[in-house]
Scaffold this motif. Structure first.
Motif, short mmCIF file in Angstrom:
data_model
loop_
_atom_site.label_atom_id
_atom_site.label_comp_id
_atom_site.label_asym_id
_atom_site.label_seq_id
_atom_site.Cartn_x
_atom_site.Cartn_y
_atom_site.Cartn_z
N UNK A 1 0.83 -1.20 0.00
CA UNK A 1 0.00 0.00 0.00
C UNK A 1 0.86 1.25 0.00
N UNK A 2 2.01 1.22 0.72
CA UNK A 2 2.93 2.36 0.69
C UNK A 2 3.44 2.60 -0.72
N UNK A 3 3.77 1.51 -1.41
CA UNK A 3 4.28 1.62 -2.78
C UNK A 3 3.21 2.18 -3.71
N UNK A 4 2.01 1.63 -3.63
CA UNK A 4 0.93 2.09 -4.51
C UNK A 4 0.59 3.55 -4.25
N UNK A 5 0.67 3.94 -2.98
CA UNK A 5 0.40 5.34 -2.64
C UNK A 5 1.48 6.25 -3.22
N UNK A 6 2.76 5.83 -3.09
CA UNK A 6 3.87 6.65 -3.58
C UNK A 6 3.83 6.81 -5.09
N UNK A 7 3.32 5.79 -5.78
CA UNK A 7 3.28 5.84 -7.25
C UNK A 7 1.92 6.28 -7.77
N UNK A 8 1.07 6.77 -6.84
CA UNK A 8 -0.25 7.31 -7.20
C UNK A 8 -1.12 6.27 -7.93
N UNK A 9 -1.03 5.03 -7.48
CA UNK A 9 -1.84 3.97 -8.09
C UNK A 9 -2.70 3.24 -7.05
N UNK A 242 9.10 -10.46 4.26
CA UNK A 242 8.71 -9.11 4.68
C UNK A 242 9.82 -8.11 4.37
N UNK A 243 11.05 -8.44 4.76
CA UNK A 243 12.17 -7.53 4.54
C UNK A 243 12.48 -7.41 3.04
N UNK A 244 12.37 -8.53 2.32
CA UNK A 244 12.63 -8.51 0.89
C UNK A 244 11.66 -7.61 0.15
N UNK A 245 10.38 -7.72 0.49
CA UNK A 245 9.36 -6.87 -0.16
C UNK A 245 9.57 -5.41 0.22
N UNK A 246 9.95 -5.16 1.47
CA UNK A 246 10.21 -3.77 1.89
C UNK A 246 11.36 -3.17 1.07
N UNK A 247 12.42 -3.96 0.87
CA UNK A 247 13.56 -3.47 0.09
C UNK A 247 13.18 -3.24 -1.37
N UNK A 248 12.43 -4.19 -1.95
CA UNK A 248 12.02 -4.05 -3.34
C UNK A 248 11.09 -2.86 -3.52
N UNK A 249 10.25 -2.60 -2.52
CA UNK A 249 9.33 -1.46 -2.57
C UNK A 249 10.11 -0.15 -2.58
N UNK A 250 11.10 -0.03 -1.68
CA UNK A 250 11.90 1.19 -1.63
C UNK A 250 12.63 1.42 -2.94
#
Length: 394
Positions: A1-9, A242-250
Motif C-alpha cells: 500500500x505504501x508503494x501504490x500510494x507513492x506511485x499514485x496507483x 517481509x524484509x525482501x518486499x520492503x527493500x524491493x518497494x523502496x
C-alpha cells in the motif's frame, strides 16, 4: 500500500482490500499480547514466555499499519515500554529470550532489530531518543566483532536510519565480503544454496544504501534479490519475505516513472514464434501470466519506456528410481491389558539414504478406543509430533 500510494496507483478497490487484510492481521497480533508481569510483550505461542524479537516486530507492524487502519496507540506504547526494560542502561545492548528457534539472533542482531522498530516509528523517536542513541552506540562499538554478513547488513540499516556516521564503515565492510558477478551482487558463498539470512542480508543492504542515497550501488543487489523469489513472489520464510518486499518497494519507488509504455516479447522454439505483452499505465498493476509451450527454452526482450519485473518459471518431472516404501521398516504389535485398555506398540525405522524431510505414520485405533492423553504427551516429549483426529466410534 505504501508503494501504490507513492506511485499514485492506490485505487479505492486496492485500498479497501489492503485495509481489510491489515485489520485482520491487527486483530490476530493482539491475540498474542501477554498480560501480567509481561504486559506489553508478545509471544508467538499461547501461555508462553515473552519473545523480544516478536515484540520488536509487532512494533514495526503496528507503526507501519496505523496510517492505513485505526490502531490503538496504547498497544504501541505498551510494547515500547516493555522493550525499554530489556535494554542494558550502561551498554545499550538489548537482551531477551527468542522463542522461535528459526529466528536465532545474537544480541547485536536483537539490538539492531529493536532500534529499527523504534526508528521506523517517527512519532516516538524523540520520546525514546536516549534508548535509540544507546543502542546505536552499542552497535557501532561492536564493529570489529561483527563478522557475519547478516549482522553487518542489519546494523548498517539501523545506523543509517539513525543517521549515524558508523553506517558507512559497516556498509564498506559488508561490501568487501560480497560475491560479485557481471550483473548481480550477493553474499552467498561459492555454490551454496541461498539461505534466509542471505536474503535478509541483501534486503537490509539495499535499505541501508537507499537511506544513504546510494541507489546506484544497490542495482546489482536488487537484481540478485529479485532472482531469488519463488513463483508466488515470496522468498524462503516469513521474515525474509517481509524484509525482501520492503527493500524491493523502496527500490521500485525510486525507479518508478509515470511514463509507462512498453512491450515484452517471449520468443521460443523458432524466431517467428513469440508472445507479446503490452504494458502501459492502464494495466501496470495487473499481474500477467503466460504459458510458453516450449521445450527448448525462451528468450525475453523488451522495448519502450518504464521498468517491469519479468520472471520465467519452468516445470519438469523426473521419475524417482527408488522404491521409497522399502526404505522404511515397520513393526506393529498390540496387547490387550483389560476389557477397556489396549497397549499398542508401533515402531518405524528409516533405512534409506540421507534423511527424509518428512515422515508421517497414520495409526487408526480399533473402534471404541481413544488415545491416552498422558501417553500422547510422552511421545511429544520424545520428539514425536502427534496429531490426533478424535472420532467417536460405536
Amino acid at each position: 500500500m505504501n508503494y501504490l500510494s507513492a506511485t499514485k496507483k492506490l485505487t479505492n478497490e486496492f485500498k479497501a482490500r489492503g485495509q481489510q487484510t491489515l485489520t485482520a492481521g491487527y486483530q490476530y497480533v493482539l491475540s498474542k499480547k501477554l498480560s501480567g508481569n509481561n504486559y506489553g510483550a508478545y509471544s508467538e505461542w499461547h501461555n508462553s514466555k515473552p519473545d523480544l524479537f516478536t515484540t520488536s516486530w509487532v512494533v514495526k507492524f503496528l507503526s507501519n499499519t496505523k496510517q492505513w487502519v485505526e490502531i490503538d496507540e496504547r498497544h504501541i506504547t505498551d510494547a515500547l515500554n516493555y522493550l525499554k526494560t530489556k535494554q542494558n542502561p550502561e551498554t545499550g545492548e538489548f537482551t531477551g529470550e527468542v522463542e522461535n528457534q528459526v529466528a536465532e539472533k545474537s544480541n547485536e542482531d536483537l539490538t539492531a532489530d529493536v532500534a529499527i522498530s523504534l526508528l521506523e516509528n517517527n512519532k516516538y523517536v524523540n520520546k525514546y531518543k536516549s534508548v535509540i542513541d544507546k543502542s546505536l552506540k552499542y552497535l557501532n562499538d561492536q564493529f570489529d566483532s561483527i563478522n557475519d554478513s547478516y549482522g553487518l547488513a542489519i546494523s548498517a540499516y539501523a545506523l543509517a536510519l539513525g543517521k549515524h556516521d558508523g553506517a558507512q564503515k559497516f556498509l564498506g565492510k559488508l561490501m568487501e565480503r560480497a560475491q560479485n558477478t557481471s550483473d548481480t551482487t550477493s553474499w552467498v558463498q561459492g555454490s551454496q544454496t541461498p539461505s534466509s539470512n542471505d536474503i535478509k542480508t541483501a534486503a537490509y543492504s539495499i535499505l541501508a544504501l537507499m537511506r544513504l542515497e546510494k541507489s546506484a550501488d544497490a542495482r546489482n543487489i536488487i537484481a540478485w534479490l529479485i532472482s531469488q523469489r519463488n513463483r508466488q513472489g515470496g522468498f524462503l520464510s516469513t521474515e525474509d519475505t517481509v524484509i525482501g518486499i520492503q527493500a524491493m518497494t523502496e527500490a521500485a519507488k525510486r525507479r518508478y516513472s509515470g511514463n509507462f509504455d512498453m512491450d515484452v516479447y517471449f520468443t521460443y522454439d523458432e524466431p517467428n514464434k513469440f508472445i507479446n505483452v503490452h504494458i502501459d499505465n492502464g494495466n501496470a498493476n495487473v499481474l500477467r501470466k503466460e504459458i510458453v509451450p516450449s521445450s527448448d527454452g525462451v528468450s525475453v526482450n523488451g522495448n519502450g519506456t518504464g521498468v517491469a519485473y519479468v520472471q520465467v518459471w519452468w516445470n519438469f518431472y523426473e521419475k524417482d528410481p527408488r522404491n521409497v516404501s522399502n526404505d522404511y521398516k515397520i513393526k506393529l504389535s498390540n496387547r490387550k491389558l483389560s476389557d477397556e485398555s489396549l497397549n499398542l506398540e508401533f515402531c518405524v525405522k528409516y533405512e534409506g539414504q540421507g534423511s527424509p524431510s518428512l515422515s508421517v505414520a497414520e495409526i487408526n485405533l480399533p473402534s471404541g478406543y481413544e488415545v491416552d492423553e498422558d501417553l500422547s504427551n510422552d511421545l511429544k516429549r520424545n520428539g514425536v509430533k502427534v496429531t490426533k483426529t478424535k472420532k467417536k466410534l460405536y
